[in-house]
Structures are given as C-alpha cells and as structure tokens.
Design a protein around this motif. Structure first.
Motif, PDB file in Angstrom:
ATOM      1  N   LYS A 192       0.821  -1.210   0.000  1.00 32.48           N
ATOM      2  CA  LYS A 192       0.000   0.000   0.000  1.00 32.48           C
ATOM      3  C   LYS A 192       0.851   1.255   0.000  1.00 32.48           C
ATOM      4  O   LYS A 192       0.492   2.265  -0.608  1.00 32.48           O
ATOM      5  CB  LYS A 192      -0.940  -0.015   1.206  1.00 32.48           C
ATOM      6  N   HIS A 193       1.983   1.216   0.715  1.00 29.25           N
ATOM      7  CA  HIS A 193       2.895   2.361   0.802  1.00 29.25           C
ATOM      8  C   HIS A 193       4.297   1.821   0.994  1.00 29.25           C
ATOM      9  O   HIS A 193       4.610   1.224   2.028  1.00 29.25           O
ATOM     10  CB  HIS A 193       2.502   3.266   1.967  1.00 29.25           C
ATOM     11  N   ALA A 194       5.166   2.038   0.002  1.00 27.23           N
ATOM     12  CA  ALA A 194       6.496   1.427   0.013  1.00 27.23           C
ATOM     13  C   ALA A 194       7.405   1.984   1.092  1.00 27.23           C
ATOM     14  O   ALA A 194       8.477   1.420   1.347  1.00 27.23           O
ATOM     15  CB  ALA A 194       7.160   1.592  -1.353  1.00 27.23           C
ATOM     16  N   GLY A 195       7.003   3.051   1.760  1.00 25.84           N
ATOM     17  CA  GLY A 195       7.801   3.587   2.857  1.00 25.84           C
ATOM     18  C   GLY A 195       7.555   2.887   4.178  1.00 25.84           C
ATOM     19  O   GLY A 195       8.176   3.217   5.188  1.00 25.84           O
ATOM     20  N   PHE A 196       6.671   1.898   4.171  1.00 28.79           N
ATOM     21  CA  PHE A 196       6.317   1.158   5.375  1.00 28.79           C
ATOM     22  C   PHE A 196       6.745  -0.300   5.225  1.00 28.79           C
ATOM     23  O   PHE A 196       6.719  -0.858   4.127  1.00 28.79           O
ATOM     24  CB  PHE A 196       4.803   1.200   5.625  1.00 28.79           C
ATOM     25  N   ILE A 197       7.124  -0.908   6.341  1.00 31.00           N
ATOM     26  CA  ILE A 197       7.372  -2.347   6.393  1.00 31.00           C
ATOM     27  C   ILE A 197       6.338  -2.946   7.338  1.00 31.00           C
ATOM     28  O   ILE A 197       6.177  -2.473   8.472  1.00 31.00           O
ATOM     29  CB  ILE A 197       8.789  -2.662   6.887  1.00 31.00           C
ATOM     30  N   VAL A 198       5.635  -3.963   6.871  1.00 37.62           N
ATOM     31  CA  VAL A 198       4.546  -4.539   7.655  1.00 37.62           C
ATOM     32  C   VAL A 198       4.871  -5.970   8.064  1.00 37.62           C
ATOM     33  O   VAL A 198       5.635  -6.678   7.393  1.00 37.62           O
ATOM     34  CB  VAL A 198       3.222  -4.497   6.863  1.00 37.62           C
ATOM     35  N   ASN A 199       4.280  -6.367   9.156  1.00 32.79           N
ATOM     36  CA  ASN A 199       4.424  -7.724   9.673  1.00 32.79           C
ATOM     37  C   ASN A 199       3.265  -8.545   9.133  1.00 32.79           C
ATOM     38  O   ASN A 199       2.133  -8.410   9.587  1.00 32.79           O
ATOM     39  CB  ASN A 199       4.399  -7.692  11.204  1.00 32.79           C
ATOM     40  N   ILE A 200       3.557  -9.391   8.141  1.00 32.59           N
ATOM     41  CA  ILE A 200       2.472 -10.149   7.513  1.00 32.59           C
ATOM     42  C   ILE A 200       2.445 -11.615   7.925  1.00 32.59           C
ATOM     43  O   ILE A 200       1.457 -12.309   7.654  1.00 32.59           O
ATOM     44  CB  ILE A 200       2.529 -10.051   5.973  1.00 32.59           C
ATOM     45  N   ASP A 201       3.522 -12.095   8.585  1.00 35.85           N
ATOM     46  CA  ASP A 201       3.546 -13.525   8.911  1.00 35.85           C
ATOM     47  C   ASP A 201       4.510 -13.800  10.061  1.00 35.85           C
ATOM     48  O   ASP A 201       5.582 -14.358   9.868  1.00 35.85           O
ATOM     49  CB  ASP A 201       3.934 -14.342   7.680  1.00 35.85           C
ATOM     50  N   HIS A 202       4.136 -13.378  11.268  1.00 34.27           N
ATOM     51  CA  HIS A 202       4.925 -13.646  12.460  1.00 34.27           C
ATOM     52  C   HIS A 202       6.381 -13.203  12.303  1.00 34.27           C
ATOM     53  O   HIS A 202       7.317 -13.945  12.624  1.00 34.27           O
ATOM     54  CB  HIS A 202       4.874 -15.135  12.826  1.00 34.27           C
ATOM     55  N   ALA A 203       6.570 -12.008  11.802  1.00 38.03           N
ATOM     56  CA  ALA A 203       7.916 -11.468  11.600  1.00 38.03           C
ATOM     57  C   ALA A 203       8.643 -11.314  12.926  1.00 38.03           C
ATOM     58  O   ALA A 203       8.030 -11.135  13.987  1.00 38.03           O
ATOM     59  CB  ALA A 203       7.846 -10.121  10.889  1.00 38.03           C
ATOM     60  N   THR A 204       9.959 -11.368  12.849  1.00 38.42           N
ATOM     61  CA  THR A 204      10.805 -11.050  13.996  1.00 38.42           C
ATOM     62  C   THR A 204      11.434  -9.682  13.762  1.00 38.42           C
ATOM     63  O   THR A 204      11.415  -9.150  12.642  1.00 38.42           O
ATOM     64  CB  THR A 204      11.918 -12.093  14.153  1.00 38.42           C
ATOM     65  N   ALA A 205      12.024  -9.135  14.811  1.00 37.76           N
ATOM     66  CA  ALA A 205      12.759  -7.879  14.650  1.00 37.76           C
ATOM     67  C   ALA A 205      13.924  -8.073  13.687  1.00 37.76           C
ATOM     68  O   ALA A 205      14.254  -7.168  12.911  1.00 37.76           O
ATOM     69  CB  ALA A 205      13.256  -7.387  16.005  1.00 37.76           C
ATOM     70  N   THR A 206      14.531  -9.255  13.706  1.00 29.40           N
ATOM     71  CA  THR A 206      15.628  -9.545  12.786  1.00 29.40           C
ATOM     72  C   THR A 206      15.150  -9.489  11.345  1.00 29.40           C
ATOM     73  O   THR A 206      15.859  -8.983  10.462  1.00 29.40           O
ATOM     74  CB  THR A 206      16.237 -10.917  13.106  1.00 29.40           C
ATOM     75  N   ASP A 207      13.933  -9.984  11.078  1.00 28.13           N
ATOM     76  CA  ASP A 207      13.365  -9.869   9.731  1.00 28.13           C
ATOM     77  C   ASP A 207      13.274  -8.402   9.322  1.00 28.13           C
ATOM     78  O   ASP A 207      13.640  -8.036   8.195  1.00 28.13           O
ATOM     79  CB  ASP A 207      11.972 -10.494   9.673  1.00 28.13           C
ATOM     80  N   TYR A 208      12.784  -7.582  10.219  1.00 25.46           N
ATOM     81  CA  TYR A 208      12.658  -6.148   9.939  1.00 25.46           C
ATOM     82  C   TYR A 208      14.015  -5.529   9.632  1.00 25.46           C
ATOM     83  O   TYR A 208      14.178  -4.793   8.652  1.00 25.46           O
ATOM     84  CB  TYR A 208      12.031  -5.426  11.137  1.00 25.46           C
ATOM     85  N   LEU A 209      14.984  -5.823  10.462  1.00 28.78           N
ATOM     86  CA  LEU A 209      16.301  -5.208  10.297  1.00 28.78           C
ATOM     87  C   LEU A 209      17.005  -5.712   9.045  1.00 28.78           C
ATOM     88  O   LEU A 209      17.691  -4.935   8.365  1.00 28.78           O
ATOM     89  CB  LEU A 209      17.143  -5.463  11.542  1.00 28.78           C
ATOM     90  N   ASP A 210      16.832  -6.992   8.732  1.00 33.11           N
ATOM     91  CA  ASP A 210      17.413  -7.518   7.488  1.00 33.11           C
ATOM     92  C   ASP A 210      16.795  -6.827   6.274  1.00 33.11           C
ATOM     93  O   ASP A 210      17.502  -6.484   5.312  1.00 33.11           O
ATOM     94  CB  ASP A 210      17.197  -9.025   7.394  1.00 33.11           C
TER      95      ASP A 210
END
Length: 319
Positions: free
Chosen positions: A271-289
């Motif tokens: 919806k907005h490429a400036g955002f990262i969303v948790n769609i499947d039990h993400a971890t903080a490591t997923d976000y940082l990677d």
C-alpha cells in the motif's frame, strides 16, 4: 517466591529473583514484570524481552525508579507507545519503563499540557473539544506525547516544534527541569532529548482559538488521507526512513522494484512502500534484514543514503 501485592507481577527467567524481590519491595504500587517480551507492546509485534519492565503512573514513581536503577547499576530505557520503534530480538538489559500510564491531559486557556505517556491522538482530540487549533496535523500520529517530543514528530506539513512551548524533563542525574522551545533544539526528526538522554515527563502546546467543527473536519480529512495511503490494518513501525533531501522514500523504493519484497515475515507494504509490515509472524531480525537490504539497493541504484526514522534499540539475539 510469592509477591502478595496484586499490583506487582513478574514472570520468566532472565535477571535475578533477588533483584525482582528488591524492586517489588521498593515499589509496591508499580506494575513490574520480569523477562517480559516487548513484542507485546511494540506496534510491529516484534521484540525480545526486557529484564525488568515497569509501568510508573506518575512523575515521582518515574524519578524514584530512575534513582533505584542508578543505585543498582541497572541501565534504563524509556519507551512511550512503541509505535516508531524496533526492539531487537535479544531484548533489553536492565530496567525498561513504559510511560503510557502517565497519560493525563489538561487545558489552561489556549494551552494544552499532556503527560509523556498520553496518546498524541488523544491530545489532538482534547484540543478539538476545546476549540483549539494548530495540532490537527497530528490527529492520526499513533505515538505518545513524549515520543513526539523525542523525535519532533510531524505529518502533513506540521511538526511538533510548531506548537510546543515547553517540556518538563527528568535528566539522567535525576533532576527535574523545564526546557523551553529553544532549549529543545528541534530539527528534522530530532530534539535535544536524543542528545542528552533526558526523559520527557510532560509537554505544553500553545494553540489558537478556532472553530471546533472546522477543526474536526480537518482532522477527519487528514485521517481519511492517512487511511487511504497507509497500511493501518497491519502491524508496522510507521514510516521507516527519513525523507532524503530531494527525494521521496516510498517512490525510490517502489522504482527499485522493492514494493512487496519480503524477508521472513516482514514485507515492504504493497500500500505504501515507505512502510514495512508484519504479515507472517515477523521477527525484529526480519525487519532489520529488510531495512538493510532496502538501504543497500537504494544506495547502489540511486546513490541515496536512506537513514532510519524508526528508533532501533536492544541487543541482537544470541546464536
């Protein structure tokens, strides 16, 4: 171990039971948790545990907890509504204070004073109810008042620096001071709170008389625009990156073909490429990677250095 006071809670295995007993005895009216996953509180639904997590309800409790931590050689981390925050999966050592129980909001003429843990959205609603204009831009910002001061939050052409006249703060040394607008040294997503590691206790907004219906109409319009453009239905940390000069972050990411790109359970929002969303039990490591991947691609393709707006704290998980 048994703690009789129902206001005290503890769980888990991190940290010492003796320390937990000491904190519980010193602060019988404060809710304190041990080895508590911060994923329960962050808007991304990610984050490792805090050794000790406390929820002070007033300034004196906050000051006393800080003094106790200093005496006990415990590092202190302060969190507001955790809306623009990533806590690494290893969690946070020492004492974490979440200030959302400090949430009173009062008015005096054209001024609104809010405690640090009050929701910024609620502060805008109080202003509207008193027909005070100037803070409508913040009607949809999900953070706390303290967090908004910390990072000079802004949206739709407005910033906190435009309306704040003073903030009451607690220094790392335990001194309560009042900083005026100039002393807060606001900049783009910056304030002096970041430089000196102060704790925001209250903030005062100086607004102007307006028409309550017109104020509400503007807030409704901005919130409708936000809902149309941002992925409010999924866990996220809000806008991930600062706006690089001369560019729009979302556009850069989209043009690089990264919209929808996924690492683990974290995805660049469709919806907005400036955002990262948790769609499947993400971890903080997923976000940082994923953040690191985006930064590398944009640097390679556009020679633009993307700096994070989101606050990243805590320790990496042990392997």
């Amino acid at each position: 171990m048994t703690i009789q006071d129902p206001a005290i809670n503890f769980c888990g295995t991190k940290g010492t039971l003796k320390m937990m007993e000491d904190i519980a005895t010193a602060f019988p009216a404060v809710t304190i948790l041990r080895h508590e996953p911060l994923a329960h509180y962050t808007h991304t639904k990610t984050g490792g545990p805090a050794d000790y997590l406390a929820f002070p309800t007033n300034i004196q409790e906050t000051k006393s907890l800080l003094a106790y931590a200093k005496q006990s050689d415990l590092p202190v981390t302060v969190v507001g509504n955790a809306s623009n925050l990533i806590v690494r999966d290893g969690g946070i050592r020492g004492l974490v204070m979440i200030l959302t129980k400090m949430n009173t909001i009062t008015t005096d003429g054209n001024r609104v004073t809010a405690a640090a843990g009050a929701a910024l959205i609620k502060a805008t609603q109080v202003a509207q109810a008193h027909a005070l204009t100037g803070v409508e831009f913040a009607a949809g910002i999900p953070g706390s008042v303290g967090g908004a001061i910390f990072m000079n939050a802004g949206a739709y052409g407005g910033e906190i620096k435009d309306v704040v006249v003073a903030a009451e703060i607690l220094t790392p040394e335990g001194e309560i001071r009042t900083l005026d607008h100039d002393e807060l040294d606001f900049g783009y997503r910056h304030s002096s709170i970041q430089d000196y590691h102060d704790i925001v206790l209250t903030a005062t907004f100086d607004l102007k008389p307006g028409d309550a219906e017109a104020i509400q109409a503007q807030m409704d319009e901005l919130n409708a625009r936000r809902a149309a453009k941002q992925p409010l239905d999924l866990p996220s940390c809000g806008s991930v990156f600062k706006r690089p000069e001369g560019h729009y972050t979302g556009q850069l990411i989209q043009e690089a073909g990264l919209q929808g790109y996924q690492m683990g359970g974290a995805q660049v929002s469709m919806k907005h490429a400036g955002f990262i969303v948790n769609i499947d039990h993400a971890t903080a490591t997923d976000y940082l990677d994923l953040i690191g991947h985006i930064q590398a691609v944009i640097w390679k393709e556009d020679a633009v250095k993307l700096e994070t707006e989101v606050r990243i704290i805590g320790e990496a998980p042990t392997k």
